[in-house]
Design a protein around this motif. Structure first.
Motif: not given
Length: 221
Positions: A41-50, A209-221
């Motif tokens: 979601t917005s603010g989850s950390g995904k753009s920071t990770l990129l 091929d694979r989905i990685v979920r990130i929430e609150d700056g942590k990989i959750v699955g």
């Protein structure tokens, strides 16, 4: 073969007690030729990770390895050159140079490196993306979908280790989005190109091929 790896990657903003943990210990890896979607979601950390894995920002702690090279061990000039040769970017707002035509935009990263494009590969990329008759056009004469195709071609042309796509269809309508995503998927398959795509949209993520979920700056699955 592993193309990308992050080790205990952290990015904190501010000071205690008002600290923001944009990334909070992310361990993440991508293999050669893999197409991975990072969803959050917005603010989850995904753009920071990129931004971290693209060498556009510096982590608070932890490491990013691209082709076994530790980005944190490079100075600004080394990082700029490494990024240009090894990382292709596709942004939501295309980031084309308005005073250059389509052909010049595509070959820009190669020319900045003082090199010339592999013409056969260029022809393949341009043909697959349906840009053959647009090479002399200026960006402002193209639709959004065509501009994003140019951005994809520019990202591919250096044959990078990895392409990072940040919400690549965010500014496009649903039909054009589907076309562009289909092309990203196809380039990943046909050119054995490693792709990491950031998105908040689960339907878009399912193309990977694979989905990685990130929430609150942590990989959750």
């Amino acid at each position: 073969m592993r193309v990308l790896q992050t080790v205990d990657l952290k990015k904190y903003y501010g000071e205690e007690p008002n600290i923001t943990r944009a990334l909070d210990g992310v361990n993440f890896s991508v293999d050669d030729g893999e197409f991975v979607a990072v969803v959050g979601t917005s603010g989850s950390g995904k753009s920071t990770l990129l931004h971290m894995i693209g060498g556009l920002d510096t982590p608070t702690s932890g490491s990013v390895f691209v082709r076994d090279k530790d980005l944190s061990k490079m100075n600004d000039e080394q990082l700029t050159i490494f990024r240009r040769r090894n990382i292709g970017f596709i942004f939501q707002n295309y980031n084309l140079v308005p005073i250059l035509n389509v052909y010049e935009n595509i070959v820009l990263p190669i020319e900045l490196d003082g090199d010339t494009a592999d013409q056969r590969f260029m022809d393949n990329v341009v043909n697959m993306l349906g840009l053959d008759d647009k090479l002399k056009n200026m960006p402002n004469h193209l639709s959004g979908g065509q501009q994003q195709r140019v951005a994809i071609a520019r990202a591919l042309i250096t044959k990078p280790a990895i392409i990072l796509a940040d919400e690549p269809t965010g500014n496009l309508d649903s039909k054009t989005s589907a076309d562009v995503l289909g092309l990203i998927k196809r380039t990943s398959t046909e050119f054995h190109q490693t792709v990491v795509m950031i998105t908040h949209n689960n339907d878009i993520a399912r193309l990977a091929d694979r989905i990685v979920r990130i929430e609150d700056g942590k990989i959750v699955g």
